[in-house]
Design an enzyme around this catalytic site. Structure first.
Site, PDB file in Angstrom:
ATOM      1  N   TYR A   2      -3.862   1.436  -1.774  1.00 52.46           N
ATOM      2  CA  TYR A   2      -3.908   0.012  -1.426  1.00 52.46           C
ATOM      3  C   TYR A   2      -4.765  -0.742  -2.440  1.00 52.46           C
ATOM      4  O   TYR A   2      -4.362  -1.792  -2.972  1.00 52.46           O
ATOM      5  CB  TYR A   2      -4.481  -0.141  -0.017  1.00 52.46           C
ATOM      6  CG  TYR A   2      -4.439  -1.542   0.530  1.00 52.46           C
ATOM      7  CD1 TYR A   2      -3.299  -2.035   1.165  1.00 52.46           C
ATOM      8  CD2 TYR A   2      -5.547  -2.382   0.434  1.00 52.46           C
ATOM      9  CE1 TYR A   2      -3.263  -3.324   1.680  1.00 52.46           C
ATOM     10  CE2 TYR A   2      -5.519  -3.673   0.944  1.00 52.46           C
ATOM     11  CZ  TYR A   2      -4.381  -4.138   1.573  1.00 52.46           C
ATOM     12  OH  TYR A   2      -4.353  -5.426   2.076  1.00 52.46           O
ATOM     13  N   ARG A   4       5.176 -10.750  10.762  1.00 51.88           N
ATOM     14  CA  ARG A   4       3.939 -10.815  11.552  1.00 51.88           C
ATOM     15  C   ARG A   4       2.765 -11.024  10.607  1.00 51.88           C
ATOM     16  O   ARG A   4       2.917 -11.083   9.391  1.00 51.88           O
ATOM     17  CB  ARG A   4       3.753  -9.522  12.355  1.00 51.88           C
ATOM     18  CG  ARG A   4       3.605  -8.303  11.464  1.00 51.88           C
ATOM     19  CD  ARG A   4       3.315  -7.033  12.250  1.00 51.88           C
ATOM     20  NE  ARG A   4       2.874  -5.976  11.340  1.00 51.88           N
ATOM     21  CZ  ARG A   4       2.301  -4.844  11.728  1.00 51.88           C
ATOM     22  NH1 ARG A   4       2.116  -4.603  13.015  1.00 51.88           N
ATOM     23  NH2 ARG A   4       1.924  -3.948  10.849  1.00 51.88           N
TER      24      ARG A   4
END
Lengths: 260, 250
Positions: free
Chosen positions: A167, A20
């Site tokens: 992140y 996705r």
């Protein structure tokens, strides 16, 4: 002149995290340009669906499932891809996670983060790129050709209030990873680059606070969110014959946000 | 070698410095991709001859003499381009001057000439083009590795190219979202400019380049073709290095 073939036709591409979002757009775009695409995703159902849709559209594709942080699983997946589709000529290290927590499920504060979460993000976002590159590079070096592109982020270059420290650190890590690997494998005709998307409209982005997203849009000179296709266009370029002398670079796909 | 992956049919390119080795490759690439090409360089005969070689029918080329340091002439070129082909879809500033001088020995006139040709010209050209640029069009300014890292005996050139980088970012913010503005920074690209450097430095720079070769002008043209295309629809205010890894930094 040595370099990548002029077209993507018949080249085998492995795109991680392509079930996705940005990865899916990259994989689809490479396929539309003629590449034979392996859709690798942690979620076997997403990988299968993406590949099925590509096959229905008349392209050659394969869905494979692996956790990119698991070296043995990646080795099995790469073996399966190469046995089914042929030698991997393009690797896109795109798989990434950006967990959020807190009462609203949209925070990732360093002092609330447990080490397991840190290690999981490092494992997928950074170690995963190493594991996948490590698995495909022997073939690329032997064949003296190949292109590797990793999905970094503007959050790896500057403070970004919607992601966590894990992140940001891994996305910065991918920039150093790209620079080093480019120098190492340049003599074998292999290019290594990264893209640094800004705020891209994906399921991952929609998991963050809308006010923060709106502020980011206002800070973006193009005054819009990017789309997964915006990122795919740059990856297509970086893996094409057009970019045979471009290596070690991180290209911002951010609508002018940050401007490095 | 054809790489007409980007379709520029019914698009118009305006190019300065069209007769340089990189300029020729840019013109060829856009022409092969279907674009109308407005080609400019100092010498009318040279640019006319190049345009003839590209398109003997003359239907998709316009060759104009242009001193890029003369703002009135730059304005006139943009008007002429618009009169002939309509709105501009891609503007590429490839005119430049690269000569050698150590700062301690550099006369004022040499400094000023380098700034005029490598920097002032980019301002004049972009300013003149803005009113004629199409919606969703793109500007690419050619900077240089020297503009990022500096270059011994080329401080004037490096300073101008560094300024082109920050000029391009500033212009990108001013012109978003209608016009995207990016810069490309070639490293060592095969051509007369680099052959002179190699004759002085031997294999040093190629040894330092991970890809162990010079770049080709077509590889710079390819990057520009990408940056002007819809594939780069969210890429603005960036600079892209085309250097085989010779400089892996920013």
């Amino acid at each position: 002149m040595s370099g990548h073939p002029d077209t993507h036709t018949g080249r085998v591409a492995l795109v991680t995290g392509s079930g996705r979002g940005i990865g899916r757009a990259i994989a689809d775009r490479l396929g539309l340009a003629g590449a034979i695409v392996a859709y690798l995703d942690h979620d076997p159902e997403l990988a299968r669906q993406a590949a099925d849709e590509a096959v229905k559209a008349g392209r050659v594709a394969l869905g494979v499932s692996a956790d990119v942080a698991d070296a043995q699983a990646v080795a099995r997946a790469v073996k399966q891809v190469e046995a089914t589709l042929g030698p991997i000529d393009i690797l896109v290290n795109n798989a990434g996670i950006s967990p959020k927590s807190g009462a609203d499920g949209k925070r990732a504060l360093t002092w609330e983060m447990d080490i397991d979460e840190w290690q999981r993000v490092v494992g997928v976002n950074l170690t995963g790129a190493f594991i996948c590159s490590n698995a495909v590079l022997p073939g690329m070096v032997a064949r003296q050709r190949g292109a590797i592109v990793s999905t970094s982020s503007v959050a790896g270059k500057t403070f970004c209030d919607i992601v966590g420290i894990h992140y940001a650190a891994t996305k910065a890590g991918l920039i150093g990873f790209t620079k080093h690997l480019a120098g190492e494998v340049g003599p074998y005709g292999i290019t290594v680059n990264a893209v640094a998307p800004g705020r891209i409209d994906t399921p991952l982005m929609r998991g963050t606070a809308s006010a923060a997203n709106e502020a980011a849009k206002q800070a973006t000179p193009m005054r819009r969110f990017g789309t997964p296709d915006d990122v795919a266009g740059t990856v297509l370029y970086l893996t094409s014959g057009n970019a045979s002398f471009v290596t070690g670079q991180t290209i911002d796909v951010a609508g002018g946000w940050l401007m490095t | 070698m054809t790489r007409a992956q980007y379709d520029y049919s019914s698009h118009t390119l305006v190019l300065t410095g069209a007769c340089g080795s990189i300029g020729r490759a840019i013109a060829q690439r856009f022409f092969d991709s279907g674009a109308n090409c407005v080609l400019t360089d100092l010498d009318q005969d040279s640019v006319s001859a190049f345009a003839d070689s590209l398109d003997p029918t003359g239907q998709r080329v316009l060759a104009l003499a242009l001193d890029v340091t003369d703002p009135a002439k730059v304005d006139a070129v943009m008007q002429a381009s618009h009169d002939r082909f309509g709105p501009i879809h891609a503007l590429v500033t490839s005119a430049g001057l690269y000569d050698d001088a150590m700062v301690a020995d550099m006369p004022d006139a040499q400094w000023q000439r380098a700034i005029a040709i490598n920097l002032d010209s980019v301002f004049y050209t972009c300013r003149a083009a803005i009113p004629f640029m199409a919606e969703q069009s793109a500007i690419v300014n050619i900077a240089s590795l020297a503009g990022h890292r500096g270059s011994r005996a080329h401080a004037h050139y490096a300073a101008a190219k560094g300024a082109v980088l920050s000029f391009s970012r500033s212009l990108a913010v001013e012109l978003a979202p209608k016009i995207r503005v990016n810069a490309v920074s070639p490293g060592l690209i095969d051509g007369p400019m680099v052959q002179n450097l190699l004759s002085l430095t031997g294999s040093h720079f190629i040894d330092q380049t991970p890809m162990k070769r010079l770049g080709q002008p077509e590889e710079v043209a390819s990057a520009i073709a990408f940056l002007c295309s819809a594939d780069a629809s969210f890429v603005t205010a960036t600079s892209m290095h085309i250097n085989g890894g010779l400089y892996i930094a920013s």
